[in-house]
Design a protein around this motif. Structure first.
Motif, PDB file in Angstrom:
ATOM      1  N   THR A  82      36.076 -38.702 -94.300  1.00 28.28           N
ATOM      2  CA  THR A  82      35.497 -39.249 -93.072  1.00 28.28           C
ATOM      3  C   THR A  82      34.224 -40.000 -93.445  1.00 28.28           C
ATOM      4  O   THR A  82      33.655 -39.789 -94.516  1.00 28.28           O
ATOM      5  CB  THR A  82      35.139 -38.138 -92.058  1.00 28.28           C
ATOM      6  N   LEU A 142      39.413 -41.834 -92.183  1.00 25.28           N
ATOM      7  CA  LEU A 142      39.762 -42.855 -93.170  1.00 25.28           C
ATOM      8  C   LEU A 142      41.155 -42.489 -93.676  1.00 25.28           C
ATOM      9  O   LEU A 142      41.305 -41.604 -94.512  1.00 25.28           O
ATOM     10  CB  LEU A 142      38.726 -42.865 -94.298  1.00 25.28           C
ATOM     11  N   LEU A 146      34.038 -41.390 -88.273  1.00 28.29           N
ATOM     12  CA  LEU A 146      35.364 -41.993 -88.286  1.00 28.29           C
ATOM     13  C   LEU A 146      36.234 -41.330 -89.344  1.00 28.29           C
ATOM     14  O   LEU A 146      35.729 -40.868 -90.364  1.00 28.29           O
ATOM     15  CB  LEU A 146      35.271 -43.489 -88.625  1.00 28.29           C
ATOM     16  N   ARG A 179      38.714 -49.613 -84.530  1.00 24.08           N
ATOM     17  CA  ARG A 179      38.054 -48.650 -85.403  1.00 24.08           C
ATOM     18  C   ARG A 179      37.781 -47.337 -84.672  1.00 24.08           C
ATOM     19  O   ARG A 179      37.598 -46.293 -85.285  1.00 24.08           O
ATOM     20  CB  ARG A 179      36.729 -49.223 -85.936  1.00 24.08           C
ATOM     21  N   ASP A 230      42.267 -52.124 -89.281  1.00 28.60           N
ATOM     22  CA  ASP A 230      41.044 -52.134 -88.479  1.00 28.60           C
ATOM     23  C   ASP A 230      41.172 -53.025 -87.244  1.00 28.60           C
ATOM     24  O   ASP A 230      40.182 -53.616 -86.791  1.00 28.60           O
ATOM     25  CB  ASP A 230      39.847 -52.585 -89.326  1.00 28.60           C
ATOM     26  N   HIS A 232      40.804 -45.795 -89.063  1.00 29.49           N
ATOM     27  CA  HIS A 232      39.638 -44.950 -88.833  1.00 29.49           C
ATOM     28  C   HIS A 232      39.792 -43.984 -87.661  1.00 29.49           C
ATOM     29  O   HIS A 232      38.805 -43.429 -87.177  1.00 29.49           O
ATOM     30  CB  HIS A 232      38.395 -45.824 -88.675  1.00 29.49           C
TER      31      HIS A 232
END
Ligand SMILES: [Zn+2]
Length: 284
Positions: A22, A53, A51, A220, A217, A262
């Motif tokens: 994250t 990942l 976020l 996000r 993305d 994300h």
């Protein structure tokens, strides 16, 4: 250790979300404080949100497709440098551990898709071996949007991840810049979705009457699904909103399963229509 691998069967495909960890992000949308609080209830007092990942691996028939291989290994020198730039990064055991867990060998990966040329999405194409860089997926075609490669300013800086890592893949003859839409293998296509970057690509998997999209993305944070015109200041907001409109027209209110990089792990979600005629992100 928190779970970092989540697999689902989608038609003939086996799709695995792999959390690389994250990171902290402080959105700089041109919005009021009240809007910010309403749209991001998960934000800290200073506006920072955490976020996910998430990389994705797709196994479909004899193709082994890695999408956005994320960061370099948690123990790498690259990670130590990255942690200086992004102090809020928390790592999972990483991509190599995840692939081992699902029984996929890096040498068997046939395709790597890089949704766009930001290092948190592509640094993992290479890894450090005996003080130099080696391709992690030495037999894979690496697909990237042409506009994120050709003429990209970072290529002039030999120290940049762009030059060092994507450059290595190119030197090995494994980089395949893509212009426009492209079929990767039957049932898997790349969808140009410029905005976050000029060459940004989404991935659409359609098999056995089921559908999956990896959106990179395009969004996000879930608040951007509700507010299609919200974009960080240094992005092409007009192109981004047009790409979002186009994908939402394909997926909203339909059973297509979605992941954006994300989102919070395990990141599976759908876009549902709201009573007011808008749309929102719903974990699925
Ligand atoms: Zn990103």
């Amino acid at each position: 250790m928190p779970e970092f691998v989540a697999t689902r069967r989608i038609g003939d495909a086996t799709v695995t979300v792999i959390s690389d960890g994250t990171l902290e992000w402080r959105p700089r949308f041109a919005i009021t404080e009240a809007e910010r609080r309403r749209a991001m209830p998960d934000a800290a007092a200073d506006g920072t949100v955490r976020l996910g990942l998430n990389a994705v691996h797709v196994r479909i028939r004899d193709a082994s497709i890695m999408i956005d291989p994320g960061l370099d290994d948690p123990s790498s020198a690259w990670q130590r440098a990255f942690a200086q730039k992004w102090p809020g990064v928390a790592r999972s055991p990483g991509l190599a551990a995840a692939l081992e867990r699902i029984g996929e060998r890096p040498e068997s990966v046939s395709h790597v898709v890089i949704t766009h040329a930001h290092a948190d999405h592509f640094a993992g194409v290479a890894f450090e071996r005996n003080g130099s860089l080696a391709a992690r997926f030495p037999r894979a075609r690496h697909l990237i949007g042409l506009a994120d490669w050709e003429g990209h300013p970072a290529r002039a800086d030999a120290e940049s991840d762009h030059a060092a890592r994507l450059g290595l893949i190119d030197d090995l003859g494994l980089l395949d810049p893509v212009e426009g839409a492209r079929e990767v293998v039957p049932g898997v296509r790349l969808v140009p979705t410029p905005g976050e970057s000029p060459g940004h690509l989404a991935v659409h998997v359609q098999t056995g009457g089921r559908e999956f999209y990896y959106l990179g993305d395009l969004f996000r944070h879930p608040c951007e699904v509700e507010h299609l015109d919200w974009a960080p200041p240094n992005r092409d907001a007009v192109a981004l909103e047009a790409s979002r409109d186009r994908i939402i027209a394909e997926v909203a209110g339909r059973p297509a399963l979605l992941v954006f990089t994300h989102a919070q792990f395990p990141a599976w979600g759908r876009i549902v229509r709201t009573a007011s005629g808008g749309q929102r992100w719903e974990p699925a």
